[in-house]
Write an enzyme that holds these catalytic residues in place. Structure first.
Site, PDB file in Angstrom:
ATOM      1  N   GLY A   1       0.810  -1.234  -0.055  1.00 29.00           N
ATOM      2  CA  GLY A   1      -0.130  -0.077  -0.071  1.00 29.00           C
ATOM      3  C   GLY A   1       0.751   1.231   0.060  1.00 29.00           C
ATOM      4  O   GLY A   1       0.537   2.431   0.441  1.00 29.00           O
TER       5      GLY A   1
ATOM      6  N   GLY B   1      -1.103   7.933   0.912  1.00 30.69           N
ATOM      7  CA  GLY B   1      -1.332   8.053   2.536  1.00 30.69           C
ATOM      8  C   GLY B   1      -0.072   7.632   3.422  1.00 30.69           C
ATOM      9  O   GLY B   1       1.202   8.049   3.151  1.00 30.69           O
TER      10      GLY B   1
ATOM     11  N   ASP C   1       1.303  -2.364  -4.479  1.00 28.75           N
ATOM     12  CA  ASP C   1       0.016  -1.517  -4.385  1.00 28.75           C
ATOM     13  C   ASP C   1      -1.029  -2.038  -5.518  1.00 28.75           C
ATOM     14  O   ASP C   1      -0.631  -2.568  -6.348  1.00 28.75           O
ATOM     15  CB  ASP C   1       0.254  -0.167  -4.674  1.00 28.75           C
ATOM     16  CG  ASP C   1      -0.880   0.543  -3.700  1.00 28.75           C
ATOM     17  OD1 ASP C   1      -0.694   1.432  -2.715  1.00 28.75           O
ATOM     18  OD2 ASP C   1      -2.335   0.547  -4.205  1.00 28.75           O
TER      19      ASP C   1
ATOM     20  N   ASP D   1      -2.187  -7.311  -5.153  1.00 27.60           N
ATOM     21  CA  ASP D   1      -3.200  -7.101  -4.242  1.00 27.60           C
ATOM     22  C   ASP D   1      -3.088  -8.091  -3.255  1.00 27.60           C
ATOM     23  O   ASP D   1      -2.968  -9.304  -3.433  1.00 27.60           O
ATOM     24  CB  ASP D   1      -4.497  -7.396  -5.186  1.00 27.60           C
ATOM     25  CG  ASP D   1      -5.781  -7.439  -4.170  1.00 27.60           C
ATOM     26  OD1 ASP D   1      -5.646  -7.275  -3.048  1.00 27.60           O
ATOM     27  OD2 ASP D   1      -6.778  -7.614  -4.765  1.00 27.60           O
ATOM     28  N   VAL D   2      -2.815  -7.536  -1.956  1.00 23.90           N
ATOM     29  CA  VAL D   2      -2.422  -8.304  -0.915  1.00 23.90           C
ATOM     30  C   VAL D   2      -3.360  -9.363  -0.461  1.00 23.90           C
ATOM     31  O   VAL D   2      -2.965 -10.174   0.076  1.00 23.90           O
ATOM     32  CB  VAL D   2      -1.933  -7.626   0.321  1.00 23.90           C
ATOM     33  CG1 VAL D   2      -0.480  -6.589  -0.017  1.00 23.90           C
ATOM     34  CG2 VAL D   2      -2.926  -6.687   0.944  1.00 23.90           C
TER      35      VAL D   2
ATOM     36  N   TYR E   1     -13.863  -3.565  10.977  1.00 26.78           N
ATOM     37  CA  TYR E   1     -12.354  -2.726  10.876  1.00 26.78           C
ATOM     38  C   TYR E   1     -11.786  -2.912  12.370  1.00 26.78           C
ATOM     39  O   TYR E   1     -10.399  -3.350  12.286  1.00 26.78           O
ATOM     40  CB  TYR E   1     -12.476  -1.314  10.542  1.00 26.78           C
ATOM     41  CG  TYR E   1     -11.230  -0.501  10.275  1.00 26.78           C
ATOM     42  CD1 TYR E   1     -10.711  -0.842   9.343  1.00 26.78           C
ATOM     43  CD2 TYR E   1     -11.027   0.236  11.368  1.00 26.78           C
ATOM     44  CE1 TYR E   1      -9.478  -0.140   9.256  1.00 26.78           C
ATOM     45  CE2 TYR E   1      -9.750   0.820  11.158  1.00 26.78           C
ATOM     46  CZ  TYR E   1      -8.953   0.787  10.012  1.00 26.78           C
ATOM     47  OH  TYR E   1      -7.787   1.653  10.252  1.00 26.78           O
TER      48      TYR E   1
HETATM   49  N1  LIG Z   1      -5.575   7.127   8.139  1.00 21.34           N
HETATM   50  C1  LIG Z   1      -6.030   6.835   9.374  1.00 21.34           C
HETATM   51  O1  LIG Z   1      -6.376   7.675   9.943  1.00 21.34           O
HETATM   52  C2  LIG Z   1      -5.474   5.522   9.845  1.00 21.34           C
HETATM   53  C3  LIG Z   1      -5.472   5.191  11.349  1.00 21.34           C
HETATM   54  C4  LIG Z   1      -5.415   3.836  11.855  1.00 21.34           C
HETATM   55  C5  LIG Z   1      -4.852   2.929  10.959  1.00 21.34           C
HETATM   56  N2  LIG Z   1      -4.735   3.096   9.555  1.00 21.34           N
HETATM   57  C6  LIG Z   1      -4.002   2.245   8.802  1.00 21.34           C
HETATM   58  O2  LIG Z   1      -2.785   2.580   8.169  1.00 21.34           O
HETATM   59  C7  LIG Z   1      -2.794   1.821   6.732  1.00 21.34           C
HETATM   60  C8  LIG Z   1      -2.670   2.975   5.810  1.00 21.34           C
HETATM   61  O3  LIG Z   1      -3.948   3.966   5.737  1.00 21.34           O
HETATM   62  P1  LIG Z   1      -4.103   4.971   4.881  1.00 21.34           P
HETATM   63  O4  LIG Z   1      -5.017   5.990   5.494  1.00 21.34           O
HETATM   64  O5  LIG Z   1      -2.651   5.479   4.417  1.00 21.34           O
HETATM   65  O6  LIG Z   1      -4.952   4.302   3.664  1.00 21.34           O
HETATM   66  P2  LIG Z   1      -5.285   4.972   2.213  1.00 21.34           P
HETATM   67  O7  LIG Z   1      -6.432   4.388   1.793  1.00 21.34           O
HETATM   68  O8  LIG Z   1      -4.754   6.355   2.038  1.00 21.34           O
HETATM   69  O9  LIG Z   1      -3.871   4.325   1.333  1.00 21.34           O
HETATM   70  C9  LIG Z   1      -3.739   2.754   1.606  1.00 21.34           C
HETATM   71  C10 LIG Z   1      -2.973   2.283   0.183  1.00 21.34           C
HETATM   72  O10 LIG Z   1      -3.161   0.968   0.077  1.00 21.34           O
HETATM   73  C11 LIG Z   1      -3.468   0.465  -1.005  1.00 21.34           C
HETATM   74  N3  LIG Z   1      -4.292  -0.785  -1.046  1.00 21.34           N
HETATM   75  C12 LIG Z   1      -5.580  -0.937  -0.431  1.00 21.34           C
HETATM   76  N4  LIG Z   1      -5.759  -2.257  -0.485  1.00 21.34           N
HETATM   77  C13 LIG Z   1      -4.839  -2.985  -1.094  1.00 21.34           C
HETATM   78  C14 LIG Z   1      -4.523  -4.061  -1.380  1.00 21.34           C
HETATM   79  N5  LIG Z   1      -5.705  -5.401  -1.123  1.00 21.34           N
HETATM   80  N6  LIG Z   1      -3.499  -4.670  -2.040  1.00 21.34           N
HETATM   81  C15 LIG Z   1      -2.329  -3.500  -2.019  1.00 21.34           C
HETATM   82  N7  LIG Z   1      -2.853  -2.384  -1.768  1.00 21.34           N
HETATM   83  C16 LIG Z   1      -3.867  -2.129  -1.198  1.00 21.34           C
HETATM   84  C17 LIG Z   1      -4.489   1.475  -1.569  1.00 21.34           C
HETATM   85  O11 LIG Z   1      -4.522   1.342  -2.892  1.00 21.34           O
HETATM   86  C18 LIG Z   1      -3.613   2.651  -1.111  1.00 21.34           C
HETATM   87  O12 LIG Z   1      -2.587   3.259  -2.143  1.00 21.34           O
HETATM   88  C19 LIG Z   1      -4.116   0.890   6.765  1.00 21.34           C
HETATM   89  O13 LIG Z   1      -3.860  -0.251   7.246  1.00 21.34           O
HETATM   90  C20 LIG Z   1      -5.116   1.679   7.815  1.00 21.34           C
HETATM   91  O14 LIG Z   1      -5.955   0.665   8.201  1.00 21.34           O
HETATM   92  C21 LIG Z   1      -4.943   4.548   8.929  1.00 21.34           C
END
Ligand SMILES: NC(=O)c1ccc[n+]([C@@H]2O[C@H](COP(=O)([O-])OP(=O)(O)OC[C@H]3O[C@@H](n4cnc5c(N)ncnc54)[C@H](O)[C@@H]3O)[C@@H](O)[C@H]2O)c1
Length: 275
Positions: free
Chosen positions: A10, A14, A34, A60-61, A153
């Site tokens: 990913g 983000g 990703d 895709d993980v 979640y």
């Molecule tokens: N943003 C927050 O507030 C927050 C808070 C707690 C935990 N998290 C965790 O942090 C991690 C990153 O979150 P984020 O907010 O940056 O998310 P995001 O959606 O902004 O970015 C996630 C990235 O992962 C990729 N992705 C999604 N599913 C995928 C898959 N099956 N295979 C490969 N790539 C995949 C997406 O294409 C994207 O580029 C996640 O695990 C999320 O649960 C985020």
């Protein structure tokens, strides 16, 4: 065999993208996985400048056979995955009474099963190669506390916390450290979709820092755990959350009540002047 590589799942957006930025400057070749091909190409183009060695793979993980093949291909060319950031994740906000089992299956497919497949494949290679490594899993404060709307979640992230502990215990003797980072609310594309104005207001009432985090604030910690932290630090879950998980009784962050002092002595109360 090569010296090894760093992997961020990913990594195109983000928090993962911010981690990639930090690891791109490191010694190991950086591989981003990703499922969003366009975003991945953009990230690699931006990070690959300055002669940095960064490559992207559409993975895709949630598809185990794809993860196994991608890990094999990377390891054959680059050596073992010395630093792995298991970051790919998806979100869901829905009341408990409306949750379906399919919601659980969809969320768990990525957040837990996908993360596990990457962790297992990486760990197998590291154990076989010897020399240790560092694995970092993205959990969430939603996996530490019961948050409204986060049945699937939150459960997936709570499972990530325990999986981190189990993996740390089983892999410690191989010099492989496994830790988790549990972010609070961070301004990312995921949050921009998931957080309504009401959700934002609720977070701001409960985060002692009184604001959302920036991806870089989480990425700093993740990058350190993935590359520089002592191997003796393992099995831990570090909340990077503006104080949310530490919170107990909270008043408005800058409110009047928080500045009021009240002393209780021997069952008698007396107000005290605030200095
Ligand atoms: N943003 C927050 O507030 C927050 C808070 C707690 C935990 N998290 C965790 O942090 C991690 C990153 O979150 P984020 O907010 O940056 O998310 P995001 O959606 O902004 O970015 C996630 C990235 O992962 C990729 N992705 C999604 N599913 C995928 C898959 N099956 N295979 C490969 N790539 C995949 C997406 O294409 C994207 O580029 C996640 O695990 C999320 O649960 C985020």
């Amino acid at each position: 065999m090569g010296a090894g590589f760093a992997l961020v799942t990913g990594g195109a957006a983000g928090i993962g993208r911010a981690v990639a930025e930090r690891l791109a400057a490191g010694e190991l070749r950086l591989v981003l996985w990703d499922r969003d091909e366009a975003a991945l190409e953009r990230a690699v183009a931006e990070l690959g400048t300055d002669g940095r060695r960064v490559e992207g793979m559409v993975v895709d993980v949630a598809r185990e056979e794809v993860v196994v093949a991608a890990m094999e291909s990377c390891c054959q060319r680059l050596g073992p995955p010395r630093a792995v950031v298991n970051n790919a994740g998806i979100g869901l906000q829905r009341p408990l009474l409306s949750h379906t089992l399919d919601d659980f299956r969809r969320i768990f497919a990525v957040n837990l099963f996908g993360l596990f497949a990457v962790l297992r494949e990486a760990a197998r290679r590291l154990v076989a190669a010897g020399g240790g490594g560092r694995l970092v899993n993205l959990a969430s404060v939603a996996g530490l506390r019961g948050s409204v709307g986060r049945a699937a979640y939150g459960a997936s992230k709570a499972a990530v916390v325990n999986l981190t502990q189990v993996a740390a215990v089983e892999l410690a003797r191989h010099g492989i450290a496994v830790n988790a980072v549990a972010p609070g609310p961070v301004e990312t594309p995921l949050v921009r979709v998931m957080h309504t104005p009401a959700t934002r207001a609720a977070w701001l009432r409960h985060v002692p820092a009184g604001r959302y985090g920036e991806p870089g604030e989480v990425a700093e910690v993740v990058a350190w755990l993935a590359t520089r932290a002592p191997h003796w630090l393992t099995g831990q879950v570090l909340a990077v959350d503006g104080g949310f998980a530490a919170g107990g009784l909270l008043f408005e962050v800058a409110g009047e009540e928080a500045g009021t002092a009240l002393v209780a002595e021997n069952g008698k109360e007396r107000p005290e002047e605030t200095p």
